[in-house]
Design an enzyme around this catalytic site. Sequence first.
Site, PDB file in Angstrom:
ATOM      1  N   THR A 318       0.838  -1.205   0.000  1.00  0.00           N
ATOM      2  CA  THR A 318       0.000   0.000   0.000  1.00  0.00           C
ATOM      3  C   THR A 318       0.868   1.248   0.000  1.00  0.00           C
ATOM      4  O   THR A 318       0.603   2.209  -0.740  1.00  0.00           O
ATOM      5  CB  THR A 318      -0.924   0.010   1.230  1.00  0.00           C
ATOM      6  OG1 THR A 318      -1.779  -1.135   1.186  1.00  0.00           O
ATOM      7  CG2 THR A 318      -1.785   1.269   1.258  1.00  0.00           C
ATOM      8  N   TRP A 321       2.480   1.587  -3.386  1.00  0.00           N
ATOM      9  CA  TRP A 321       1.504   2.020  -4.385  1.00  0.00           C
ATOM     10  C   TRP A 321       1.412   3.541  -4.426  1.00  0.00           C
ATOM     11  O   TRP A 321       1.237   4.133  -5.495  1.00  0.00           O
ATOM     12  CB  TRP A 321       0.129   1.434  -4.058  1.00  0.00           C
ATOM     13  CG  TRP A 321      -0.945   1.849  -5.010  1.00  0.00           C
ATOM     14  CD1 TRP A 321      -1.319   1.252  -6.177  1.00  0.00           C
ATOM     15  CD2 TRP A 321      -1.805   3.009  -4.891  1.00  0.00           C
ATOM     16  NE1 TRP A 321      -2.341   1.931  -6.786  1.00  0.00           N
ATOM     17  CE2 TRP A 321      -2.662   3.020  -6.017  1.00  0.00           C
ATOM     18  CE3 TRP A 321      -1.931   4.023  -3.941  1.00  0.00           C
ATOM     19  CZ2 TRP A 321      -3.618   4.004  -6.209  1.00  0.00           C
ATOM     20  CZ3 TRP A 321      -2.892   5.010  -4.143  1.00  0.00           C
ATOM     21  CH2 TRP A 321      -3.717   4.986  -5.257  1.00  0.00           C
ATOM     22  N   HIS A 322       1.551   4.183  -3.270  1.00  0.00           N
ATOM     23  CA  HIS A 322       1.408   5.632  -3.210  1.00  0.00           C
ATOM     24  C   HIS A 322       2.594   6.365  -3.822  1.00  0.00           C
ATOM     25  O   HIS A 322       2.463   7.547  -4.172  1.00  0.00           O
ATOM     26  CB  HIS A 322       1.212   6.085  -1.759  1.00  0.00           C
ATOM     27  CG  HIS A 322      -0.192   5.910  -1.276  1.00  0.00           C
ATOM     28  ND1 HIS A 322      -0.649   4.707  -0.764  1.00  0.00           N
ATOM     29  CD2 HIS A 322      -1.251   6.760  -1.234  1.00  0.00           C
ATOM     30  CE1 HIS A 322      -1.927   4.846  -0.416  1.00  0.00           C
ATOM     31  NE2 HIS A 322      -2.314   6.073  -0.701  1.00  0.00           N
ATOM     32  N   GLY A 323       3.716   5.729  -3.960  1.00  0.00           N
ATOM     33  CA  GLY A 323       4.841   6.422  -4.585  1.00  0.00           C
ATOM     34  C   GLY A 323       6.131   5.639  -4.507  1.00  0.00           C
ATOM     35  O   GLY A 323       6.338   4.815  -3.613  1.00  0.00           O
ATOM     36  N   PHE A 475      -0.181   9.744  -8.082  1.00  0.00           N
ATOM     37  CA  PHE A 475      -0.149   8.333  -7.718  1.00  0.00           C
ATOM     38  C   PHE A 475      -0.779   7.468  -8.798  1.00  0.00           C
ATOM     39  O   PHE A 475      -0.660   6.275  -8.754  1.00  0.00           O
ATOM     40  CB  PHE A 475      -0.874   8.110  -6.382  1.00  0.00           C
ATOM     41  CG  PHE A 475      -0.310   8.946  -5.261  1.00  0.00           C
ATOM     42  CD1 PHE A 475       1.051   9.084  -5.126  1.00  0.00           C
ATOM     43  CD2 PHE A 475      -1.146   9.603  -4.392  1.00  0.00           C
ATOM     44  CE1 PHE A 475       1.574   9.859  -4.101  1.00  0.00           C
ATOM     45  CE2 PHE A 475      -0.623  10.368  -3.359  1.00  0.00           C
ATOM     46  CZ  PHE A 475       0.734  10.498  -3.226  1.00  0.00           C
TER      47      PHE A 475
END
Length: 475
Positions: A318, A321-323, A475
Amino acid sequence: MLFSSPIFLFYFLPAVIVLHFLLPMRFKNVMLLIASLIFYAWGEPILVFLMISSIIFNFFYGNFLNKYKSTHKYTLPVGILINLLPLMLFKYGDFFVVNLNTLISSVGMTYAFPETGFLLPVGISFYTFQTISYLVEIVRGTIRSSNNFINFALYVTFFPQLVAGPIVRYAQISKELVSRELTLTSFYAGLERFIGGLFKKVVIANTLSVIADTIFGLNTDILYPSLSWVGILAYTFQIYYDFSGYSDMAIGLGKMLGFDFPENFNFPYISRSIKEFWSRWHITLSSWFRDYVYIPLGGSRKGITRQLVNIGIVFLLTGLWHGASWNFVIWGGYYGVFLMIEKLLSKNDLSNRLPYLSWFVTMFIVIIGWVLFRADTIAHATQFLNSMFFIGESQKIYTVREIVNKYELTIFAIAIFFSVSPIQIIKGIYEQSPRFQTILNFSQKIKPLVIIALFLLAVMRVAGSTHNPFIYYRF
């Protein structure tokens, strides 16, 4: 193209709405597909072809899976891998190269791999997750593959939720892609939702972003604790109103065009545990990881140790996934650790026995987490946290009054007030009161005027501001 830009509000959106109402059903989806491609190509004229390639591949591979899904165990993993390859290359390629070069340098070697220099396609994380969920659900038998290329392409490209979610699953709108009812009631409800989201974004989030950006841009050596806390609190509410505002606009736009998108936020800042926070924050992302990573890994079915490992894996992913940054990986791991702790202490749950203490602890954890999320580097996050807790030396050069003006302070107060579901709280306390019912009836009568006022205020901010980014666009 931004939802809060003049060209979208006064040209693109009115044209789409008028055409959508005038055209017969057999042409509506074609028009929306063309409009969605224009919307995306407005800012990504070359990278739109990457998305089109994804659409073509997943349409035909979905039909292949629908017909031959049981013939070989690797058919689905191959489809998932092909969807992930562009994401890994464009989003994580340079992150991998930089860390590989650092590793090579640390062992005394002088060779360095060249960086790719690829630009990150807007929304690639969102539409990739949608296409992966589409293939997985075909194999699971919960949906059948689409046999209409236009409908499937619209599912992937639909402009309201294309670049920042919510993450919509094919089953949630498959019927509406074929036939949908358009009423003035639903259109007005969608318009209200859109205007509310626009106000949240351009009036509240953009105002708070000025405070947060100013304070996070200062040298941490001159950040006194009070100023540091104001900075991170401003960001705490900025990111909520920015992202939930976008989600409200997306859901509202969908409703205006006959689609019902899933909710993405549900007052996360009233949560009394980290688990509850993630059931209220970015709901469609949390449910995606639950259904397509956590449960396939075994979920809670293989003992507590395996469950804790699964939680850790999910939240590291997670964060990633954001960066493509260690800040985000650590941020994800940070939440994973607290969720593991909550799981181990679940029999001694304090959220019901001590609700206010549980809320305070949860919000403290969330706010500290936002420092990791907002800071430019791990070192910056560490220095900012030090300034928040009187660690090290800091000079009181700037005061809060010098950074935050009266207008910004007013918006700050409004942001805090409406982040904790005040209407529902008041309604729950006074619902049986006749006077409250009178006030409620009056508020319903003046609601259209309030919506018009919010829209005018938002438009004034759009016209007078050049600072208008969406946080989750990256994102």
